[in-house]
Write a protein that holds these residues in place. Structure first.
Motif, PDB file in Angstrom:
ATOM      1  N   TYR A   7     -24.672  18.731 -30.714  1.00  0.00           N
ATOM      2  CA  TYR A   7     -25.024  20.118 -31.176  1.00  0.00           C
ATOM      3  C   TYR A   7     -24.596  21.013 -29.799  1.00  0.00           C
ATOM      4  O   TYR A   7     -24.802  20.842 -28.628  1.00  0.00           O
ATOM      5  CB  TYR A   7     -26.739  20.159 -31.301  1.00  0.00           C
ATOM      6  CG  TYR A   7     -27.104  21.639 -31.495  1.00  0.00           C
ATOM      7  CD1 TYR A   7     -27.125  22.163 -32.928  1.00  0.00           C
ATOM      8  CD2 TYR A   7     -27.668  22.485 -30.615  1.00  0.00           C
ATOM      9  CE1 TYR A   7     -27.369  23.423 -33.022  1.00  0.00           C
ATOM     10  CE2 TYR A   7     -28.132  23.848 -30.843  1.00  0.00           C
ATOM     11  CZ  TYR A   7     -27.680  24.336 -32.130  1.00  0.00           C
ATOM     12  OH  TYR A   7     -28.161  25.308 -32.517  1.00  0.00           O
ATOM     13  N   GLU A   8     -23.711  22.153 -30.459  1.00  0.00           N
ATOM     14  CA  GLU A   8     -23.238  22.979 -29.389  1.00  0.00           C
ATOM     15  C   GLU A   8     -24.112  24.175 -29.545  1.00  0.00           C
ATOM     16  O   GLU A   8     -24.157  24.919 -30.767  1.00  0.00           O
ATOM     17  CB  GLU A   8     -21.701  23.261 -29.655  1.00  0.00           C
ATOM     18  CG  GLU A   8     -21.048  24.516 -28.954  1.00  0.00           C
ATOM     19  CD  GLU A   8     -19.773  24.546 -29.160  1.00  0.00           C
ATOM     20  OE1 GLU A   8     -19.183  25.633 -28.754  1.00  0.00           O
ATOM     21  OE2 GLU A   8     -19.297  24.075 -30.176  1.00  0.00           O
ATOM     22  N   LEU A   9     -24.716  24.683 -28.541  1.00  0.00           N
ATOM     23  CA  LEU A   9     -25.453  25.874 -28.714  1.00  0.00           C
ATOM     24  C   LEU A   9     -24.761  26.959 -28.433  1.00  0.00           C
ATOM     25  O   LEU A   9     -24.023  27.198 -27.602  1.00  0.00           O
ATOM     26  CB  LEU A   9     -26.724  25.781 -27.502  1.00  0.00           C
ATOM     27  CG  LEU A   9     -27.649  26.900 -27.468  1.00  0.00           C
ATOM     28  CD1 LEU A   9     -28.497  26.970 -28.700  1.00  0.00           C
ATOM     29  CD2 LEU A   9     -28.516  26.733 -26.131  1.00  0.00           C
ATOM     30  N   LEU A  10     -24.632  27.878 -29.337  1.00  0.00           N
ATOM     31  CA  LEU A  10     -24.108  29.145 -29.262  1.00  0.00           C
ATOM     32  C   LEU A  10     -24.919  30.292 -28.467  1.00  0.00           C
ATOM     33  O   LEU A  10     -24.520  31.227 -27.963  1.00  0.00           O
ATOM     34  CB  LEU A  10     -23.431  29.735 -30.621  1.00  0.00           C
ATOM     35  CG  LEU A  10     -22.503  28.686 -31.312  1.00  0.00           C
ATOM     36  CD1 LEU A  10     -22.050  29.306 -32.554  1.00  0.00           C
ATOM     37  CD2 LEU A  10     -21.194  28.516 -30.051  1.00  0.00           C
ATOM     38  N   HIS A  11     -26.319  30.364 -29.123  1.00  0.00           N
ATOM     39  CA  HIS A  11     -27.089  31.477 -28.851  1.00  0.00           C
ATOM     40  C   HIS A  11     -28.531  31.300 -28.915  1.00  0.00           C
ATOM     41  O   HIS A  11     -28.832  30.440 -29.781  1.00  0.00           O
ATOM     42  CB  HIS A  11     -26.767  32.718 -29.673  1.00  0.00           C
ATOM     43  CG  HIS A  11     -27.720  33.987 -29.214  1.00  0.00           C
ATOM     44  ND1 HIS A  11     -27.566  34.716 -27.928  1.00  0.00           N
ATOM     45  CD2 HIS A  11     -28.747  34.496 -29.800  1.00  0.00           C
ATOM     46  CE1 HIS A  11     -28.530  35.712 -28.104  1.00  0.00           C
ATOM     47  NE2 HIS A  11     -29.188  35.413 -29.204  1.00  0.00           N
ATOM     48  N   GLU A  12     -29.297  31.257 -27.974  1.00  0.00           N
ATOM     49  CA  GLU A  12     -30.745  31.230 -28.131  1.00  0.00           C
ATOM     50  C   GLU A  12     -31.532  32.865 -27.956  1.00  0.00           C
ATOM     51  O   GLU A  12     -31.182  33.431 -26.967  1.00  0.00           O
ATOM     52  CB  GLU A  12     -31.471  30.462 -26.850  1.00  0.00           C
ATOM     53  CG  GLU A  12     -32.733  30.228 -27.026  1.00  0.00           C
ATOM     54  CD  GLU A  12     -33.305  28.943 -26.175  1.00  0.00           C
ATOM     55  OE1 GLU A  12     -34.340  28.826 -25.922  1.00  0.00           O
ATOM     56  OE2 GLU A  12     -32.510  28.415 -25.485  1.00  0.00           O
ATOM     57  N   CYS A  13     -32.434  33.189 -28.771  1.00  0.00           N
ATOM     58  CA  CYS A  13     -33.155  34.303 -28.919  1.00  0.00           C
ATOM     59  C   CYS A  13     -34.174  34.417 -27.851  1.00  0.00           C
ATOM     60  O   CYS A  13     -34.910  33.307 -27.492  1.00  0.00           O
ATOM     61  CB  CYS A  13     -33.927  34.479 -30.225  1.00  0.00           C
ATOM     62  SG  CYS A  13     -34.859  35.860 -30.512  1.00  0.00           S
ATOM     63  N   LYS A  14     -34.122  35.276 -26.803  1.00  0.00           N
ATOM     64  CA  LYS A  14     -35.128  35.414 -25.876  1.00  0.00           C
ATOM     65  C   LYS A  14     -36.514  35.705 -26.305  1.00  0.00           C
ATOM     66  O   LYS A  14     -37.496  35.148 -25.677  1.00  0.00           O
ATOM     67  CB  LYS A  14     -34.642  36.411 -24.902  1.00  0.00           C
ATOM     68  CG  LYS A  14     -33.256  35.952 -24.206  1.00  0.00           C
ATOM     69  CD  LYS A  14     -32.939  37.084 -22.925  1.00  0.00           C
ATOM     70  CE  LYS A  14     -31.613  36.698 -22.702  1.00  0.00           C
ATOM     71  NZ  LYS A  14     -31.046  37.882 -21.749  1.00  0.00           N
ATOM     72  N   GLN A  15     -36.674  36.408 -27.483  1.00  0.00           N
ATOM     73  CA  GLN A  15     -37.863  36.658 -28.043  1.00  0.00           C
ATOM     74  C   GLN A  15     -38.717  35.347 -28.726  1.00  0.00           C
ATOM     75  O   GLN A  15     -39.790  35.169 -28.503  1.00  0.00           O
ATOM     76  CB  GLN A  15     -37.960  37.707 -28.785  1.00  0.00           C
ATOM     77  CG  GLN A  15     -37.482  39.150 -28.070  1.00  0.00           C
ATOM     78  CD  GLN A  15     -37.531  40.133 -28.945  1.00  0.00           C
ATOM     79  OE1 GLN A  15     -36.954  40.064 -30.380  1.00  0.00           O
ATOM     80  NE2 GLN A  15     -37.809  41.504 -28.519  1.00  0.00           N
ATOM     81  N   THR A  16     -38.049  34.713 -29.455  1.00  0.00           N
ATOM     82  CA  THR A  16     -38.686  33.710 -30.496  1.00  0.00           C
ATOM     83  C   THR A  16     -38.135  32.449 -30.156  1.00  0.00           C
ATOM     84  O   THR A  16     -38.752  31.219 -30.321  1.00  0.00           O
ATOM     85  CB  THR A  16     -38.064  33.769 -31.812  1.00  0.00           C
ATOM     86  OG1 THR A  16     -36.477  33.660 -31.991  1.00  0.00           O
ATOM     87  CG2 THR A  16     -38.388  35.313 -32.329  1.00  0.00           C
ATOM     88  N   GLY A  17     -36.927  32.279 -29.092  1.00  0.00           N
ATOM     89  CA  GLY A  17     -36.665  30.662 -28.847  1.00  0.00           C
ATOM     90  C   GLY A  17     -35.788  30.162 -30.120  1.00  0.00           C
ATOM     91  O   GLY A  17     -35.361  29.058 -29.864  1.00  0.00           O
ATOM     92  N   ALA A  18     -35.384  30.849 -31.106  1.00  0.00           N
ATOM     93  CA  ALA A  18     -34.574  30.299 -32.138  1.00  0.00           C
ATOM     94  C   ALA A  18     -33.230  30.178 -31.605  1.00  0.00           C
ATOM     95  O   ALA A  18     -32.888  30.907 -30.714  1.00  0.00           O
ATOM     96  CB  ALA A  18     -34.438  31.388 -33.260  1.00  0.00           C
TER      97      ALA A  18
END
Length: 44
Positions: A7-18
């Motif tokens: 899994y290559e992480l592109l972005h993580e939401c700072k508010q929800t952790g999505a």
């Protein structure tokens, strides 16, 4: 030994952790995947 699925992480939401990223498999990539994990420990 390399894992068959990564899994290559592109972005993580700072508010929800999505998380948004790409799943790499031997058969090809699965793009635009969204992963949201909710850990709710309250009983309300």
């Amino acid at each position: 030994m390399k894992s068959a699925v990564t899994y290559e992480l592109l972005h993580e939401c700072k508010q929800t952790g999505a998380r948004r990223g790409i799943i790499h498999t031997p058969h090809g990539d699965i793009r635009n995947t969204s992963i949201y994990a909710s850990w709710n420990t309250s009983n309300s």
